[in-house]
Design an enzyme around this catalytic site. Structure first.
Site, PDB file in Angstrom:
ATOM      1  N   LYS A  78       0.836  -1.201   0.000  1.00 38.49           N
ATOM      2  CA  LYS A  78       0.000   0.000   0.000  1.00 38.49           C
ATOM      3  C   LYS A  78       0.871   1.251   0.000  1.00 38.49           C
ATOM      4  O   LYS A  78       1.880   1.318   0.710  1.00 38.49           O
ATOM      5  CB  LYS A  78      -0.923  -0.016   1.223  1.00 38.49           C
ATOM      6  N   SER A 153      -9.346   1.967   2.741  1.00 40.04           N
ATOM      7  CA  SER A 153      -8.461   2.738   1.894  1.00 40.04           C
ATOM      8  C   SER A 153      -7.390   1.886   1.191  1.00 40.04           C
ATOM      9  O   SER A 153      -6.645   2.411   0.366  1.00 40.04           O
ATOM     10  CB  SER A 153      -7.755   3.821   2.737  1.00 40.04           C
ATOM     11  N   SER A 177      -9.767  -0.239   6.803  1.00 42.48           N
ATOM     12  CA  SER A 177      -9.185  -0.078   5.477  1.00 42.48           C
ATOM     13  C   SER A 177      -8.504  -1.309   4.919  1.00 42.48           C
ATOM     14  O   SER A 177      -8.129  -1.329   3.748  1.00 42.48           O
ATOM     15  CB  SER A 177      -8.189   1.083   5.494  1.00 42.48           C
TER      16      SER A 177
END
Length: 486
Positions: A78, A153, A177
């Site tokens: 990420k 996210s 997330s």
């Protein structure tokens, strides 16, 4: 599973290496090719590692005795997590040119264990959304239905693995997330007790709630990654919580927990008040619960007193996110001139990010907020309330749908029909408790309310555990996974 994957699990991949069926370089070439072919449409990978093939060759040159536990596992990271030599933008166009000087602790651990970093995955600005909307990358598509969002996210992490662009991914979870995109993309996603995995090199949203974690195809893969990632790190004092877990006698502690998957004798609290009204999701859950009972689980209907009150009274975004983001920015020489309130003022963020509109109004120093102390008191009461349910009912875990809706349409996200403030995700329960939880896929259903003729979409089940009991919820998850195969 959408996309083309040569391997479905880390174990399957490593058997192929051990048997001489393939090489790390060949596998990495395959995944890079898949990224080149699929990413222009799905938009899950923001930057690729130009040294990936060289890294793969170095792993191929190792003798078998020198191979690590994640030998040759191709993964994406990420973009919230710093990687040397690769841009790390935190989803923000203001950080387009930022290239960290060193790897985050968890990235270093993954590389030492033999993983190959293929690239960085998309995310919304500063991880401040349930969705993929980003000033840096726009929106990411859900591999199961390109008209839908993959969740946020950790948007690109979920979409990349589901689309076969990586075998595993690292996400980050503050309010859900990891678990929300895992649910929407049909993956296993684990939120550990904050501090179990180092956050060194990971941008902040709410420091006390932030944690990285794995997003993978199976519970076994998650356990294998946790055995590498969990542990004390001097660069993150929150990891001192690992001392409370006691001495772990095995380097495969989490893998040992899932080695013999079974639900026999497991007591699971079923939180019906979190189920929602979506008939397709409810139907999948009812079928799943029957399979759990058939596999030997004891199901107990439970309720969390004042749940809606606690979800509202323990949220910290409006109080401390502004402070935490700015303190992170100030800790990096190349970013120290940035402040989240100035980025907001200059429109340097995606306009669908309503949470940023909220958090920039917060105090410069959260400790000076007149509401901070009361939120901590409420959080402590919430923890005691839920722990009491575990104690009274002698539960291994509490289960409920990860989200009360399926993956939303991108047009509804951009049109702000769904926002951070109104989207009915259940992931905030674990996050605001500071408890570990994970999402596991339990089936698929059509969106009977919105698109009855559309494709079947994944449904995730959240498994909530007590602090530092990741091994317990992993064991439950492994049993659920096995029950789904039977």
């Amino acid at each position: 599973m959408p996309g083309t994957q040569s391997f479905n699990s880390v174990d399957e991949l490593q058997r192929a290496y051990n048997d001489g069926v393939t090489t790390v370089k060949a596998v990495v070439e395959h995944y890079l090719k898949t990224i080149r072919e699929s990413n222009p449409e799905i938009n899950a990978v923001l930057a690729t590692n130009e040294d990936a093939l060289g890294d793969a060759q170095r792993l191929d040159d190792l003798e078998p005795a020198g191979r690590g536990p994640l030998h040759g596992v191709p993964m994406v990271i990420k973009d919230q997590i710093e990687t040397t030599g690769l841009p790390t933008t935190f989803g923000s166009k203001a950080c387009t040119d930022y290239v960290p000087e060193r790897d985050a602790t968890l990235v270093r651990k993954l590389k030492q264990a033999g993983a190959v970093v293929l690239g960085k995955s998309t995310m919304p600005d500063w991880a401040a959304s349930w969705f993929s909307t980003s000033s840096m990358s726009g929106t990411t598509k859900n591999p199961f239905d390109h008209s839908r969002d993959p969740g946020g996210s950790s948007s690109g992490s979920g979409a990349a693995v589901a689309a076969g662009m990586a075998l595993a991914a690292i996400g980050g979870d503050t309010g859900g997330s990891i678990r929300l995109p895992a649910s929407f993309c049909g993956l296993v996603g684990v939120r550990v007790t904050p501090g179990r995995i180092s956050r060194d090199g990971m941008s902040a949203l709410v420091v006390t709630q932030d944690t990285p974690g794995p997003m993978v195809n199976s519970v076994g893969d998650a356990a294998k990654m946790l055995d590498v990632l969990v542990g004390y790190d001097e660069a993150d004092t929150y990891t001192s919580i690992n001392a409370l877990a006691g001495t772990v006698g095995s380097a495969t502690h989490f893998q040992d927990a899932v080695a013999k998957p079974s639900l026999q004798g497991k007591r699971l609290g079923v939180l019906k008040e979190a189920f929602g009204q979506h008939s397709g999701i409810t139907g999948v859950l009812e079928t799943a619960l029957k399979s759990f009972e058939a596999a030997g689980a004891e199901l107990v209907d439970v309720s969390i007193p004042d749940l809606d009150h606690y979800k509202a009274s323990t949220t910290l975004y409006a109080i401390r996110s502004k402070t935490d983001i700015n303190e992170f920015l100030g800790s990096r020489n190349a970013l120290s001139q940035l402040k989240i309130e100035n980025l907001h003022k200059d429109d340097a963020y995606h306009k669908a990010l309503d949470l940023i509109d909220v958090l920039v109004k917060g105090p410069t120093d959260f400790l000076k907020s007149p509401h901070f102390a009361s939120r901590l008191v409420e959080q402590s009461a919430f923890q005691r309330t839920v722990a009491s349910v575990f104690a009274r009912e002698r539960l291994d875990a509490i289960i409920y749908p990860t989200c009360q809706l399926l993956a939303p349409k991108t047009e509804d996200v951009l049109g702000m029909r769904w926002t951070c403030l109104n989207f009915p995700t259940n992931t905030v329960i674990a996050s605001q408790l500071l408890f570990p939880a994970m999402s596991v896929p339990v089936g698929r259903t059509k969106d009977t309310e919105e698109d009855p003729d559309g494709p079947d979409l994944p449904v995730g089940l959240e498994i909530l555990g007590l602090p530092l009991k990741e091994d317990v919820i992993l064991a439950v998850a492994a049993g659920i996974e096995a029950a789904g195969r039977n």
